[in-house]
Design a protein around this motif. Structure first.
Motif, PDB file in Angstrom:
ATOM      1  N   ALA A  31       0.847  -1.200   0.000  1.00 34.25           N
ATOM      2  CA  ALA A  31       0.000   0.000   0.000  1.00 34.25           C
ATOM      3  C   ALA A  31       0.880   1.248   0.000  1.00 34.25           C
ATOM      4  CB  ALA A  31      -0.946  -0.007   1.198  1.00 34.25           C
ATOM      5  N   ASN A  32       1.919   1.240   0.824  1.00 34.15           N
ATOM      6  CA  ASN A  32       2.818   2.392   0.878  1.00 34.15           C
ATOM      7  C   ASN A  32       3.558   2.600  -0.442  1.00 34.15           C
ATOM      8  OD1 ASN A  32       2.269   3.330   3.483  1.00 34.15           O
ATOM      9  ND2 ASN A  32       3.556   1.742   4.386  1.00 34.15           N
ATOM     10  N   GLN A  33       3.945   1.485  -1.088  1.00 33.41           N
ATOM     11  CA  GLN A  33       4.622   1.610  -2.385  1.00 33.41           C
ATOM     12  C   GLN A  33       3.768   2.358  -3.402  1.00 33.41           C
ATOM     13  OE1 GLN A  33       5.455  -2.419  -3.531  1.00 33.41           O
ATOM     14  NE2 GLN A  33       7.203  -2.584  -2.133  1.00 33.41           N
ATOM     15  N   PHE A  34       2.441   2.228  -3.252  1.00 36.47           N
ATOM     16  CA  PHE A  34       1.531   2.871  -4.205  1.00 36.47           C
ATOM     17  C   PHE A  34       0.984   4.199  -3.658  1.00 36.47           C
ATOM     18  CE2 PHE A  34       0.533  -0.238  -7.655  1.00 36.47           C
ATOM     19  CZ  PHE A  34       1.345  -1.283  -7.233  1.00 36.47           C
ATOM     20  N   GLY A  35       1.491   4.634  -2.501  1.00 38.60           N
ATOM     21  CA  GLY A  35       1.052   5.922  -1.952  1.00 38.60           C
ATOM     22  C   GLY A  35      -0.298   5.892  -1.258  1.00 38.60           C
ATOM     23  N   TYR A  36      -0.689   4.730  -0.736  1.00 34.14           N
ATOM     24  CA  TYR A  36      -1.962   4.616  -0.005  1.00 34.14           C
ATOM     25  C   TYR A  36      -1.708   4.755   1.489  1.00 34.14           C
ATOM     26  CZ  TYR A  36      -4.376   3.422  -4.276  1.00 34.14           C
ATOM     27  OH  TYR A  36      -4.914   3.498  -5.535  1.00 34.14           O
ATOM     28  N   HIS A  37      -2.586   5.484   2.172  1.00 30.53           N
ATOM     29  CA  HIS A  37      -2.419   5.749   3.599  1.00 30.53           C
ATOM     30  C   HIS A  37      -3.502   5.040   4.402  1.00 30.53           C
ATOM     31  CE1 HIS A  37       0.666   8.681   2.732  1.00 30.53           C
ATOM     32  NE2 HIS A  37      -0.112   9.112   1.748  1.00 30.53           N
ATOM     33  N   ARG A  38      -3.116   4.599   5.585  1.00 32.47           N
ATOM     34  CA  ARG A  38      -4.040   3.799   6.387  1.00 32.47           C
ATOM     35  C   ARG A  38      -5.192   4.639   6.940  1.00 32.47           C
ATOM     36  NH1 ARG A  38      -3.743  -1.334   9.485  1.00 32.47           N
ATOM     37  NH2 ARG A  38      -5.492  -1.160  10.926  1.00 32.47           N
ATOM     38  N   ILE A  39      -6.369   4.043   6.936  1.00 34.12           N
ATOM     39  CA  ILE A  39      -7.513   4.652   7.628  1.00 34.12           C
ATOM     40  C   ILE A  39      -8.147   3.591   8.507  1.00 34.12           C
ATOM     41  CG2 ILE A  39      -9.027   4.186   5.615  1.00 34.12           C
ATOM     42  CD1 ILE A  39     -10.680   6.672   6.516  1.00 34.12           C
ATOM     43  N   ASP A  40      -8.564   3.988   9.710  1.00 34.17           N
ATOM     44  CA  ASP A  40      -9.313   3.090  10.590  1.00 34.17           C
ATOM     45  C   ASP A  40     -10.656   3.714  10.879  1.00 34.17           C
ATOM     46  OD1 ASP A  40      -7.494   0.809  11.413  1.00 34.17           O
ATOM     47  OD2 ASP A  40      -6.198   2.526  11.833  1.00 34.17           O
ATOM     48  N   THR A  41     -11.697   2.939  10.688  1.00 31.55           N
ATOM     49  CA  THR A  41     -13.054   3.416  10.987  1.00 31.55           C
ATOM     50  C   THR A  41     -13.621   2.522  12.077  1.00 31.55           C
ATOM     51  OG1 THR A  41     -13.956   2.013   9.247  1.00 31.55           O
ATOM     52  CG2 THR A  41     -13.394   4.275   8.620  1.00 31.55           C
ATOM     53  N   PRO A  42     -14.755   2.918  12.700  1.00 30.16           N
ATOM     54  CA  PRO A  42     -15.276   2.115  13.820  1.00 30.16           C
ATOM     55  C   PRO A  42     -15.693   0.709  13.379  1.00 30.16           C
ATOM     56  CG  PRO A  42     -16.346   4.273  13.726  1.00 30.16           C
ATOM     57  CD  PRO A  42     -15.543   4.134  12.472  1.00 30.16           C
ATOM     58  N   THR A  43     -15.640  -0.211  14.329  1.00 31.04           N
ATOM     59  CA  THR A  43     -16.059  -1.595  14.078  1.00 31.04           C
ATOM     60  C   THR A  43     -17.571  -1.661  13.869  1.00 31.04           C
ATOM     61  OG1 THR A  43     -14.221  -2.349  15.427  1.00 31.04           O
ATOM     62  CG2 THR A  43     -15.971  -3.941  15.036  1.00 31.04           C
ATOM     63  N   PHE A  44     -18.311  -0.742  14.461  1.00 30.45           N
ATOM     64  CA  PHE A  44     -19.762  -0.719  14.214  1.00 30.45           C
ATOM     65  C   PHE A  44     -20.203   0.654  13.722  1.00 30.45           C
ATOM     66  CE2 PHE A  44     -19.125  -0.051  18.806  1.00 30.45           C
ATOM     67  CZ  PHE A  44     -19.837   1.106  19.045  1.00 30.45           C
ATOM     68  N   GLU A  45     -21.295   0.631  12.977  1.00 30.85           N
ATOM     69  CA  GLU A  45     -21.832   1.861  12.368  1.00 30.85           C
ATOM     70  C   GLU A  45     -23.351   1.813  12.482  1.00 30.85           C
ATOM     71  OE1 GLU A  45     -20.156   4.335  10.543  1.00 30.85           O
ATOM     72  OE2 GLU A  45     -18.231   3.435   9.996  1.00 30.85           O
ATOM     73  N   ASP A  46     -24.000   2.919  12.151  1.00 26.92           N
ATOM     74  CA  ASP A  46     -25.462   2.912  12.036  1.00 26.92           C
ATOM     75  C   ASP A  46     -25.871   1.885  10.986  1.00 26.92           C
ATOM     76  OD1 ASP A  46     -25.741   4.877  13.875  1.00 26.92           O
ATOM     77  OD2 ASP A  46     -26.083   6.499  12.423  1.00 26.92           O
ATOM     78  N   THR A  47     -26.862   1.079  11.319  1.00 28.16           N
ATOM     79  CA  THR A  47     -27.353   0.058  10.382  1.00 28.16           C
ATOM     80  C   THR A  47     -27.701   0.667   9.031  1.00 28.16           C
ATOM     81  OG1 THR A  47     -28.134  -1.312  12.186  1.00 28.16           O
ATOM     82  CG2 THR A  47     -29.191  -1.646  10.041  1.00 28.16           C
ATOM     83  N   ASN A  48     -28.289   1.858   9.069  1.00 24.88           N
ATOM     84  CA  ASN A  48     -28.662   2.591   7.862  1.00 24.88           C
ATOM     85  C   ASN A  48     -27.554   2.730   6.843  1.00 24.88           C
ATOM     86  OD1 ASN A  48     -31.153   3.521   7.385  1.00 24.88           O
ATOM     87  ND2 ASN A  48     -31.053   5.043   9.060  1.00 24.88           N
ATOM     88  N   LEU A  49     -26.321   2.952   7.339  1.00 28.39           N
ATOM     89  CA  LEU A  49     -25.190   3.168   6.428  1.00 28.39           C
ATOM     90  C   LEU A  49     -25.051   1.973   5.489  1.00 28.39           C
ATOM     91  CD1 LEU A  49     -22.593   4.733   5.526  1.00 28.39           C
ATOM     92  CD2 LEU A  49     -21.361   3.359   7.207  1.00 28.39           C
ATOM     93  N   PHE A  50     -25.165   0.771   6.030  1.00 28.81           N
ATOM     94  CA  PHE A  50     -24.978  -0.419   5.183  1.00 28.81           C
ATOM     95  C   PHE A  50     -26.228  -0.706   4.359  1.00 28.81           C
ATOM     96  CE2 PHE A  50     -22.149  -1.143   8.905  1.00 28.81           C
ATOM     97  CZ  PHE A  50     -20.961  -0.884   8.238  1.00 28.81           C
ATOM     98  N   GLU A  51     -27.409  -0.417   4.935  1.00 27.08           N
ATOM     99  CA  GLU A  51     -28.628  -0.636   4.143  1.00 27.08           C
ATOM    100  C   GLU A  51     -28.586   0.223   2.886  1.00 27.08           C
ATOM    101  OE1 GLU A  51     -31.890  -0.096   6.888  1.00 27.08           O
ATOM    102  OE2 GLU A  51     -31.733  -2.192   7.554  1.00 27.08           O
TER     103      GLU A  51
END
Ligand code: ATP
Ligand code: MG
Length: 428
Positions: A31-51
């Protein structure tokens, strides 16, 4: 009482960690070789987001999500995939203000209620990448190259890359009409699951796992014959870029597969999958991805083109094991301290002194000399420091190297001298 871990989950024991460390290390390196940076998001989200973000018609939303109401009455879901969360984070944090595209990657646990089998579990782990904010085919090729490089750097060979274009929403209606017409004309030969799919999501009939359907799907109308205008130019430019990749990476090749459609509703244009060529006893797709230009709009953001992929780490590790590929073994301590007679507390003090000097050190359990030496070997230690009553009295320790040609030396019994000695011998 007899507690067991929930079905479809795993304990990743220390002995298995070299595999996990390796797939994570190579992921962040590539990922670093291609210039991608790490992101961490929460393990849970509002159900709506996935619906909304994954789509109500998908298998994931229909039957695979771990959803619950929390104590405050909010509807929560353990994330079944990463893309919706990354897009939510892009919108919420105003990442459109950064230079585009924003290149990000994640490596995290995902949760889906599925029938567990090899390579298909309920808590699994994905390495995923997303390039958000650029519609050009160069970015499609870059993402595909990144997936290829990841698999290649893990040492996995004989992987097939299949790609297809679903075109844009405008052209797709015509295609789906034709597809529906075709499958309706052979509906009496389709199994019931695919007849049901045909009414809900005709595209999904194409990637049916039923043999009868697959034969019929091979002869079905192809989406690439229906794409026009910019979507067609994009597709042709991408194929040319992939041809270039064949020059750079001798083992790289791709296959256009008009049956490839992907399970999520938000994809458009490019879709692709990396699969082991020998799928016998294997779990199918290792990495899957595609362009999802409509998603940001669906989630309430401004229209923003994007593309990404996700790879299943359990499946990649199964592949590493199947191919018996080497992974870096976990490093042993630089020192195991062996104590005899009344030297126990002097040994503990020495171990602390060595750790304070940043020399990794483990105290052997108080047993016979032989048992302690066996312990040091099992730990894969580089050196043992042997302390008995005589050594403590004389202020001299015996330091034995367990490496090749393993010499032995008498070193002044203080942490600084022993640290200097083992570091010097380790650097030779
Ligand atoms: P499948 O058709 O195998 O169910 P999918 O289309 O649901 O895959 P994606 O949502 O595209 O899979 O996820 C990307 C990758 O994540 C897959 O190619 C696979 O490697 C991995 N993956 C997906 N679901 C699981 C699971 N339940 N257990 C382990 N790995 C998984
Ligand atoms: Mg699935």
């Amino acid at each position: 009482m007899n507690f067991k871990r929930p079905r479809g989950t795993a304990d990743i024991l220390p002995e298995d960690q070299p595999y996990w460390g390796h797939v994570y290390d190579v992921a962040s390196k590539v990922a670093n070789q291609f210039g991608y940076h790490r992101i961490d998001t929460p393990t849970f989200e509002d159900t709506n987001l996935f619906e909304r973000g994954v789509g109500n018609e998908t298998d994931i939303v229909q039957k695979e999500m771990y959803s619950f109401e929390d104590h405050g009455g909010d509807l929560i879901t353990l994330r079944p995939e990463g893309t919706a969360s990354v897009c939510r984070a892009y919108i919420e944090n105003g990442l459109h203000n950064l230079p585009q595209p924003v290149r990000m990657y994640y490596a995290a646990a995902m949760f889906r209620y599925e029938r567990p089998q090899a390579g298909r579990v309920r808590q699994f782990h994905q390495f995923g990448v997303e390039a958000i904010g650029d519609a050009s085919p160069e970015v499609d090729a870059e993402i595909i190259e990144l997936g290829w490089k990841y698999i290649a750097d893990l040492g996995i060979k004989n992987v097939t890359l299949r790609i297809n274009s679903l075109g844009d929403a405008e052209g797709r209606a015509d295609y789906i009409n034709e597809l529906e017409k075709y499958f309706l004309s052979v509906a009496d030969q389709l199994p019931k699951v695919d007849r049901d799919r045909l009414t809900r999501a005709p595209l999904r009939v194409l990637d049916s796992k039923a043999k009868e359907t697959q034969a019929l799907a091979n002869a079905a109308p192809k989406s690439i014959d229906f794409i026009t205008g910019e979507a067609k130019e994009h597709w042709e430019a991408l194929l040319a870029l992939l041809d270039n990749l064949e020059e750079v990476y001798p083992d790289f090749s791709y296959k256009v597969d008009h049956r490839l459609v992907r399970g999520l509703d938000y994809y458009n244009r490019t879709v692709f999958e990396f699969e082991p060529s020998d799928v016998s006893g294997s779990q199918g797709t290792l990495i899957a991805g595609g362009r999802y230009d409509p998603l940001m709009g669906i989630l309430g953001g401004q229209e923003t083109p994007a593309i990404g992929f996700a790879g299943g780490l359990e499946r990649l590790i199964l592949e590493l094991k199947k191919l018996e590929l080497p992974v870096p073994s976990s490093k042993g301590p630089e020192v195991v301290v062996v104590t005899l007679g009344g030297a126990g507390s002097a040994g503990a003090a020495l171990a602390s002194g060595l750790r304070a000097a940043s020399v990794s050190t483990v105290l052997a359990p108080k047993r016979s000399m032989k048992a302690q030496m066996r312990f040091a070997n099992q730990q894969n230690a580089s050196n043992v420091v042997i302390l008995g009553d005589r050594e403590v009295e004389n202020g001299i320790a015996s330091v034995k190297s367990l490496g090749e040609g393993g010499g032995q030396a008498e070193v002044s019994l203080d942490a600084a001298s022993i640290a200097a000695h083992v570091l010097a011998s380790g650097n030779q």
